[in-house]
Design a protein around this motif. Sequence first.
Motif, PDB file in Angstrom:
ATOM      1  N   LEU A 118       0.812  -1.121   0.108  1.00 30.76           N
ATOM      2  CA  LEU A 118      -0.034  -0.075  -0.135  1.00 30.76           C
ATOM      3  C   LEU A 118       0.850   1.342   0.106  1.00 30.76           C
ATOM      4  CD1 LEU A 118      -2.964  -1.168   2.394  1.00 30.76           C
ATOM      5  CD2 LEU A 118      -3.051  -0.290  -0.080  1.00 30.76           C
ATOM      6  N   HIS A 119       2.011   1.218   0.782  1.00 29.09           N
ATOM      7  CA  HIS A 119       2.861   2.402   0.561  1.00 29.09           C
ATOM      8  C   HIS A 119       3.405   2.712  -0.799  1.00 29.09           C
ATOM      9  CE1 HIS A 119       4.066   4.150   4.402  1.00 29.09           C
ATOM     10  NE2 HIS A 119       3.825   2.829   5.038  1.00 29.09           N
ATOM     11  N   HIS A 120       3.734   1.425  -1.560  1.00 27.67           N
ATOM     12  CA  HIS A 120       4.047   1.585  -2.901  1.00 27.67           C
ATOM     13  C   HIS A 120       3.088   2.040  -3.812  1.00 27.67           C
ATOM     14  CE1 HIS A 120       6.714   0.374  -6.364  1.00 27.67           C
ATOM     15  NE2 HIS A 120       5.607  -0.332  -6.670  1.00 27.67           N
ATOM     16  N   ALA A 121       1.881   1.676  -3.448  1.00 30.80           N
ATOM     17  CA  ALA A 121       0.402   2.098  -4.189  1.00 30.80           C
ATOM     18  C   ALA A 121       0.499   3.587  -4.375  1.00 30.80           C
ATOM     19  CB  ALA A 121      -0.737   1.454  -3.806  1.00 30.80           C
ATOM     20  N   PHE A 122       0.758   4.257  -3.202  1.00 27.63           N
ATOM     21  CA  PHE A 122       0.618   5.540  -2.910  1.00 27.63           C
ATOM     22  C   PHE A 122       1.948   6.293  -3.659  1.00 27.63           C
ATOM     23  CE2 PHE A 122      -2.684   4.778  -0.076  1.00 27.63           C
ATOM     24  CZ  PHE A 122      -3.493   5.888  -0.235  1.00 27.63           C
ATOM     25  N   GLU A 123       3.062   5.696  -3.563  1.00 22.45           N
ATOM     26  CA  GLU A 123       4.371   6.100  -4.287  1.00 22.45           C
ATOM     27  C   GLU A 123       4.268   6.231  -5.596  1.00 22.45           C
ATOM     28  OE1 GLU A 123       7.291   3.347  -3.058  1.00 22.45           O
ATOM     29  OE2 GLU A 123       8.025   4.623  -1.180  1.00 22.45           O
ATOM     30  N   LEU A 124       3.266   5.046  -6.481  1.00 24.81           N
ATOM     31  CA  LEU A 124       2.974   5.143  -7.686  1.00 24.81           C
ATOM     32  C   LEU A 124       2.038   6.134  -8.046  1.00 24.81           C
ATOM     33  CD1 LEU A 124       2.486   1.326  -8.165  1.00 24.81           C
ATOM     34  CD2 LEU A 124       4.432   2.582  -8.982  1.00 24.81           C
ATOM     35  N   LYS A 125       1.066   6.586  -7.086  1.00 25.16           N
ATOM     36  CA  LYS A 125       0.207   7.481  -7.544  1.00 25.16           C
ATOM     37  C   LYS A 125       0.743   8.858  -7.735  1.00 25.16           C
ATOM     38  CE  LYS A 125      -3.984   9.979  -6.211  1.00 25.16           C
ATOM     39  NZ  LYS A 125      -5.218  10.281  -5.287  1.00 25.16           N
ATOM     40  N   SER A 126       2.087   9.075  -6.670  1.00 27.58           N
ATOM     41  CA  SER A 126       2.742  10.359  -6.814  1.00 27.58           C
ATOM     42  C   SER A 126       3.587  10.410  -7.854  1.00 27.58           C
ATOM     43  CB  SER A 126       3.464  10.329  -5.480  1.00 27.58           C
ATOM     44  OG  SER A 126       4.528  11.405  -5.444  1.00 27.58           O
ATOM     45  N   TYR A 127       4.120   9.162  -8.618  1.00 23.61           N
ATOM     46  CA  TYR A 127       4.800   9.120  -9.693  1.00 23.61           C
ATOM     47  C   TYR A 127       3.997   9.577 -10.733  1.00 23.61           C
ATOM     48  CZ  TYR A 127       7.202   6.808 -13.707  1.00 23.61           C
ATOM     49  OH  TYR A 127       7.636   6.437 -14.881  1.00 23.61           O
ATOM     50  N   ALA A 128       2.817   8.971 -10.781  1.00 19.13           N
ATOM     51  CA  ALA A 128       1.917   9.408 -11.894  1.00 19.13           C
ATOM     52  C   ALA A 128       1.405  10.866 -11.989  1.00 19.13           C
ATOM     53  CB  ALA A 128       0.598   8.561 -11.616  1.00 19.13           C
ATOM     54  N   GLN A 129       1.302  11.294 -10.873  1.00 12.59           N
ATOM     55  CA  GLN A 129       0.793  12.854 -10.834  1.00 12.59           C
ATOM     56  C   GLN A 129       2.046  13.770 -11.285  1.00 12.59           C
ATOM     57  OE1 GLN A 129      -0.281  13.131  -6.461  1.00 12.59           O
ATOM     58  NE2 GLN A 129      -2.246  13.539  -7.274  1.00 12.59           N
ATOM     59  N   GLN A 130       3.471  13.165 -10.873  1.00 16.89           N
ATOM     60  CA  GLN A 130       4.705  13.971 -11.730  1.00 16.89           C
ATOM     61  C   GLN A 130       4.880  13.707 -13.078  1.00 16.89           C
ATOM     62  OE1 GLN A 130       7.808  14.035  -8.551  1.00 16.89           O
ATOM     63  NE2 GLN A 130       6.823  12.381  -7.749  1.00 16.89           N
ATOM     64  N   THR A 131       4.486  12.731 -13.674  1.00 18.89           N
ATOM     65  CA  THR A 131       4.879  12.230 -14.770  1.00 18.89           C
ATOM     66  C   THR A 131       3.759  12.110 -15.959  1.00 18.89           C
ATOM     67  OG1 THR A 131       4.739   9.735 -14.382  1.00 18.89           O
ATOM     68  CG2 THR A 131       6.767  11.244 -13.973  1.00 18.89           C
ATOM     69  N   GLY A 132       2.467  11.789 -15.431  1.00 23.02           N
ATOM     70  CA  GLY A 132       1.565  11.511 -16.425  1.00 23.02           C
ATOM     71  C   GLY A 132       1.418   9.792 -16.722  1.00 23.02           C
ATOM     72  N   ASP A 133       2.741   9.185 -16.209  1.00 23.70           N
ATOM     73  CA  ASP A 133       2.523   7.575 -16.619  1.00 23.70           C
ATOM     74  C   ASP A 133       1.892   6.916 -15.456  1.00 23.70           C
ATOM     75  OD1 ASP A 133       3.398   4.956 -17.291  1.00 23.70           O
ATOM     76  OD2 ASP A 133       5.558   5.032 -16.630  1.00 23.70           O
ATOM     77  N   ILE A 134       0.698   6.272 -15.751  1.00 22.63           N
ATOM     78  CA  ILE A 134      -0.263   5.820 -14.870  1.00 22.63           C
ATOM     79  C   ILE A 134      -0.077   4.295 -15.129  1.00 22.63           C
ATOM     80  CG2 ILE A 134      -1.860   7.813 -14.876  1.00 22.63           C
ATOM     81  CD1 ILE A 134      -3.780   5.920 -16.782  1.00 22.63           C
ATOM     82  N   GLU A 135       0.662   3.844 -16.084  1.00 24.84           N
ATOM     83  CA  GLU A 135       0.642   2.313 -16.273  1.00 24.84           C
ATOM     84  C   GLU A 135       1.090   1.573 -14.979  1.00 24.84           C
ATOM     85  OE1 GLU A 135      -1.044   0.766 -18.562  1.00 24.84           O
ATOM     86  OE2 GLU A 135      -1.244   2.977 -19.463  1.00 24.84           O
TER      87      GLU A 135
END
Length: 200
Positions: free
Chosen positions: A68-85
């Motif tokens: 779950l920590h990682h899932a929120f890190e992935l959301k943060s990454y998506a917000q910064q890059t637009g890469d949601i995959e």
Amino acid sequence: MKITKLAAVAAVAIAALTGCGGSTESSDSTSNTAPTPASSTAPAQNIAAPSTNDLMSEPTAAGAKAFLHHAFELKSYAQQTGDIEPLLASLDGAEAAAADAEAIKAIYDDGGWILGGQPKVKQIVITTPAEEVAEGTEVDALIPVNPDAYTSFNEAGEVQETRPFDPAGSMYSATVVYSDGAWKATYLEETPDAELPATE
């Protein structure tokens, strides 16, 4: 002898010049790929996707927390890059989280970007008893989160939406399942009215 000596000196000089050229190129390459956060005038650049850890491969309460920590890190990454995959790959259902991801992608697809808004996880409380956590079992969690102040921009650099920092934060509810060697979120949604269980 003199010719041989001159050739040797020339070879050393060429090697030295080549070496210098190579190091300069490497330096330029490094500076060009350094991560740069978003600003009010440009999107973030060269942001690396968050890495996984070994704990996430365990069908345990600790493994669920790490995921779950990682899932929120992935959301943060998506917000910064637009890469949601990478974020979508961590979901199995979780319609609200998938819809949020698609909304992020739409901003970037239109030439815009996001400044801030990264979710800061305060804690993850697994509400399913630890002894019940096992492969194939639905594991529930409550996650208090403090998002940064958020601003989205369009292609022209005009502000589209802003959300101020809220020190009170909000609450997310999640259900995750470990199957085929990996965790997936089947439900992950903001639930402001949810309350953490009382501690004894």
